[in-house]
Design a protein around this motif. Structure first.
Motif, PDB file in Angstrom:
ATOM      1  N   LYS A   1       1.875   1.791 -15.551  1.00 35.14           N
ATOM      2  CA  LYS A   1       0.388   1.342 -15.465  1.00 35.14           C
ATOM      3  C   LYS A   1       0.541  -0.029 -14.499  1.00 35.14           C
ATOM      4  N   GLU A   2       1.551  -0.713 -14.378  1.00 33.30           N
ATOM      5  CA  GLU A   2       1.674  -1.778 -13.478  1.00 33.30           C
ATOM      6  C   GLU A   2       1.365  -1.443 -11.964  1.00 33.30           C
ATOM      7  N   ALA A   3       2.055  -0.425 -11.703  1.00 33.71           N
ATOM      8  CA  ALA A   3       2.020   0.091 -10.427  1.00 33.71           C
ATOM      9  C   ALA A   3       0.592   0.710  -9.922  1.00 33.71           C
ATOM     10  N   LYS A   4      -0.025   1.204 -11.101  1.00 33.24           N
ATOM     11  CA  LYS A   4      -1.417   2.094 -10.868  1.00 33.24           C
ATOM     12  C   LYS A   4      -2.325   0.757 -10.631  1.00 33.24           C
ATOM     13  N   GLN A   5      -2.406  -0.337 -11.243  1.00 36.71           N
ATOM     14  CA  GLN A   5      -2.974  -1.333 -11.132  1.00 36.71           C
ATOM     15  C   GLN A   5      -2.986  -1.965  -9.586  1.00 36.71           C
ATOM     16  N   VAL A   6      -1.676  -2.124  -9.071  1.00 32.32           N
ATOM     17  CA  VAL A   6      -1.776  -2.512  -7.763  1.00 32.32           C
ATOM     18  C   VAL A   6      -2.341  -1.637  -6.714  1.00 32.32           C
TER      19      VAL A   6
ATOM     20  N   THR B   1       0.929  -1.404  -0.104  1.00 33.50           N
ATOM     21  CA  THR B   1      -0.111   0.040   0.052  1.00 33.50           C
ATOM     22  C   THR B   1       0.938   1.253   0.006  1.00 33.50           C
ATOM     23  N   ILE B   2       0.149   2.338  -0.252  1.00 33.63           N
ATOM     24  CA  ILE B   2       1.161   3.726  -0.168  1.00 33.63           C
ATOM     25  C   ILE B   2       1.731   3.977   1.180  1.00 33.63           C
ATOM     26  N   ARG B   3       0.871   3.612   2.082  1.00 30.82           N
ATOM     27  CA  ARG B   3       1.176   3.832   3.632  1.00 30.82           C
ATOM     28  C   ARG B   3       2.320   2.894   3.861  1.00 30.82           C
ATOM     29  N   LYS B   4       2.350   1.585   3.730  1.00 27.02           N
ATOM     30  CA  LYS B   4       3.528   0.663   3.839  1.00 27.02           C
ATOM     31  C   LYS B   4       4.922   1.127   3.131  1.00 27.02           C
ATOM     32  N   THR B   5       4.797   1.683   1.824  1.00 26.31           N
ATOM     33  CA  THR B   5       5.736   1.699   1.060  1.00 26.31           C
ATOM     34  C   THR B   5       6.272   3.065   1.830  1.00 26.31           C
ATOM     35  N   ALA B   6       5.535   4.244   1.984  1.00 27.85           N
ATOM     36  CA  ALA B   6       5.864   5.425   2.508  1.00 27.85           C
ATOM     37  C   ALA B   6       6.898   5.093   3.710  1.00 27.85           C
ATOM     38  N   LYS B   7       6.249   4.194   4.630  1.00 26.50           N
ATOM     39  CA  LYS B   7       7.210   4.034   5.805  1.00 26.50           C
ATOM     40  C   LYS B   7       8.490   3.169   5.448  1.00 26.50           C
TER      41      LYS B   7
END
Length: 84
Positions: free
Chosen positions: A54-59, A22-28
């Protein structure tokens, strides 16, 4: 765009795609804010590499679609542990 930003954007995208994070997990994980990660993926990455974008947006879209379910599970777990 500076080289270190470009490198971070590609590393962030690779991490999100491989781990379905997730965005939150990645930011951490990268020690930056959620808004920085969001800007990296939505604005900077398409200019650097549209295919990876495109791949990252799908996730991220999948995570967004599932977040209400994860929130419900977290709440259920919270109240279950409070009863004990």
């Amino acid at each position: 765009m500076k080289d270190y930003i470009e490198e971070r954007v590609l590393e962030v995208a690779k991490y999100i795609i491989e781990s379905k994070a997730t965005i939150r997990k990645t930011a951490k994980m990268f020690g930056v804010s959620k808004s920085t990660i969001h800007k990296d993926i939505t604005e900077r990455l398409p200019k650097i590499n549209p295919q990876i974008a495109k791949e990252a947006k799908q996730v991220l879209d999948l995570n967004k679609a599932e977040r209400h379910i994860r929130g419900g599970k977290a709440t259920k777990l919270k109240y279950k542990s409070a009863e004990a």
